[in-house]
Design an enzyme around this catalytic site. Structure first.
Site, PDB file in Angstrom:
ATOM      1  CD  GLU A 173     -71.376 166.454   3.403  1.00  0.00           C
ATOM      2  OE1 GLU A 173     -71.405 165.589   2.510  1.00  0.00           O
ATOM      3  OE2 GLU A 173     -71.444 167.673   3.151  1.00  0.00           O
ATOM      4  CD  GLU A 294     -67.885 170.294   3.374  1.00  0.00           C
ATOM      5  OE1 GLU A 294     -68.473 170.149   2.293  1.00  0.00           O
ATOM      6  OE2 GLU A 294     -67.305 169.368   3.979  1.00  0.00           O
TER       7      GLU A 294
HETATM    8  O1  AHR Z   1     -66.553 170.260  -0.616  1.00  0.00           O
HETATM    9  C1  AHR Z   1     -66.753 169.127  -1.419  1.00  0.00           C
HETATM   10  C2  AHR Z   1     -67.534 168.024  -0.716  1.00  0.00           C
HETATM   11  O2  AHR Z   1     -68.835 168.452  -0.473  1.00  0.00           O
HETATM   12  C3  AHR Z   1     -67.016 167.619   0.636  1.00  0.00           C
HETATM   13  O3  AHR Z   1     -66.000 166.703   0.571  1.00  0.00           O
HETATM   14  C4  AHR Z   1     -68.229 167.031   1.287  1.00  0.00           C
HETATM   15  O4  AHR Z   1     -68.214 167.141   2.680  1.00  0.00           O
HETATM   16  C5  AHR Z   1     -69.369 167.795   0.652  1.00  0.00           C
HETATM   17  O5  AHR Z   1     -70.424 166.978   0.268  1.00  0.00           O
END
Ligand code: AHR
Length: 497
Positions: A173, A294
């Site tokens: 990110e 994710e």
């Molecule tokens: O999974 C929790 C957080 O969510 C992670 O650290 C990040 O990459 C995302 O925004």
């Protein structure tokens, strides 16, 4: 309610990469410390610090791939903090999750966990606050067989042989917690990192698999445009998508919020299609995989102060099953997904409390989907009524996917009845083969869609064997409201050719 599903053995959608069923573990809350790692001196049974019951549960699941160490944590983690003798490792501050980082669990511990579980490691590099040199040193530490400064360190830790880590994320990110970069800035960083990392390709069979951080359509477009002429440096593009923030918690939600979550699978599919469209536009000759590294539910109950812990109900399992069906359909482009996260954080597979452990309904969905791994996804059309959710999206009441096993001898069909009110009679027509013998079938359901597995009642939502009848060249299954049914049956080998 009735539904018709047509599975066509002659319409192959692609190979289902087992990595589509991956997970993600970050140094956050009690995911690593307490969840995966308890330390060698803990009274909780462990193998040199790795929590035995959790590792065992992940091994039973045949977890294919595990992403680590973050998440946001990754872009502030310097890997040399977590190698070398335990006594010399210093605690640090975990910046993003406001907790101490003892550095007991580092590279060797993670890679040992992967060996114990039997999964592929996927390491996310630090781009935000790291350097190219540091990233190269990490790859060298893990993969090199030469006698170098880093491999000497690895050998001193008792690991003579290289680990052969193939999957590397180039930051996380980086549009946000990974440095608040513009797509152009990130592209320039990416070019630099990947140019040098590529020189390490010969350290692992097939070369390193480098994943770039993706985001919205606008970000992806600008990033890929800036990468023109250097797209050979990109093997995968990531996508993150969390849903469910409008419900109070995993177990406290209205019917409307339930259907909205099911509708969010459509949002995920749209995000997948858009990213894939762009990738095919910019790189027609060379396929860049989509890596959904994710995803999952994230409810307001998951707060930073409580380590993003949340319960996990049957609703989460249904969302997962519909999404995994969708990933099966897009398996030609979706090369990996990693649900967030493995233990005690967000949509977990496993929850722990002291020495207790529960497998969540989400865990059981992954368990039921195992036969799809490595198989060939097949055309699977569903004819069923739909219900409009609060966002005006038409949510089909049945989700389905089908695949033929690698050896060609069996077919697995996974069906989800999304309706909370009605059972559904599903007639599955199988085109291109005769059905042989009695299918093996499992159902995951409960009286209440809010049902969940707690430490007091760990088996409220577990799969149970069910019966599915064969009819001519098809199947007939009766699905209770809010249920997942998975059926595997023998088919005529190669009769579809
Ligand atoms: O999974 C929790 C957080 O969510 C992670 O650290 C990040 O990459 C995302 O925004």
């Amino acid at each position: 309610m009735d539904a018709q599903v047509r599975v066509d053995l002659g319409r192959e959608l692609g190979r289902i990469d087992p990595n589509i069923h991956g997970s993600f573990a970050e140094h956050l809350g009690r995911c690593v410390y307490g969840g995966l790692w308890v330390g060698p001196n803990s009274p909780i049974p462990n193998e040199d610090g790795i929590r035995r019951d959790v590792a065992e549960a992940l091994r039973e699941l045949e977890l294919p791939v595990l992403r680590w160490p973050g998440g946001c944590f990754a872009d502030n983690y310097h890997w040399d903090w977590g190698v070398g003798p335990a006594a010399t490792r210093q605690p640090r501050h975990n910046l993003w999750w406001s907790q101490p980082e003892p550095n007991e669990f580092g590279t060797n511990e993670f890679l040992r966990l992967c060996r114990v579980v039997g999964c592929e490691p996927y390491i996310c590099l630090n781009v935000g606050s790291g350097t190219v040199e540091e990233a190269l040193g990490w790859v060298e530490y893990c993969n090199s067989s030469q006698d170098t400064y880093y491999t000497r360190q690895r050998r001193l830790s008792g690991h003579k042989e290289p680990y052969g880590v193939r999957y590397w994320g180039v930051g996380n990110e980086n549009w946000g917690c990974g440095g608040t970069m513009t797509p152009e800035q990130y592209a320039w960083e990416y070019r630099k990192y990947a140019t040098y990392l590529r020189r390490m390709d010969d350290t692992v069979r097939g070369g390193l698999y480098l994943v770039a951080g993706g985001h919205t359509d606008g970000w992806n477009f600008r990033f890929l445009r800036e990468m023109r002429g250097a797209l050979h440096l990109v093997d995968g593009l990531s996508l993150h998508l969390y849903v469910g923030g409008y419900s109070a918690s995993a177990t406290d939600f209205t019917e409307e919020q339930y259907y909205r979550l099911m509708g969010d699978v459509i949002e995920m599919e749209t995000a997948v299609r858009r990213a894939v469209y762009l990738l095919e536009e910019v790189s027609p000759g060379r396929q860049i995989g989509l890596i959904v590294d994710e995803w999952g539910t994230w409810y307001p109950e998951a707060r930073v102060t409580s380590g993003l812990y949340q319960q996990n109900a049957l609703r989460d399992a249904l969302y997962t099953a519909c999404a995994l069906n969708m990933f099966n359909r897009h398996c030609r482009q979706v090369a990996m997904t990693n649900m967030a996260q493995t233990v005690n954080v967000l949509q977990s597979m496993i929850l722990t409390c002291g020495s207790q452990i529960v497998k969540t309904p989400t865990y059981w969905v992954y368990y039921l989907f195992r036969p799809h791994r490595g198989g060939t996804a097949l055309g699977c059309d569903v004819c069923v009524c739909s219900v409009a959710d609060s966002q005006g999206r038409e949510v089909p009441m049945v989700s389905a996917s089908a695949s033929r096993s690698q050896d060609g001898k069996s077919l697995t069909v996974t069906l989800v009845n999304v309706s909370l009110e009605e059972g559904v009679d599903v007639q599955v027509e199988i085109q291109g083969s005769q059905v042989r013998g009695r299918p093996e079938a499992w159902v995951l359901t409960a009286e209440d869609v809010r049902a969940h597995n707690s430490f007091e009642c760990p088996e409220a939502v577990v799969p149970r064997e069910t019966s599915v009848s064969t009819e001519g060249s098809g199947l007939r299954a009766t699905l209770p409201p809010a249920s997942v049914v998975s059926a595997t049956l023998a088919i005529d080998e190669r009769s579809w050719v």
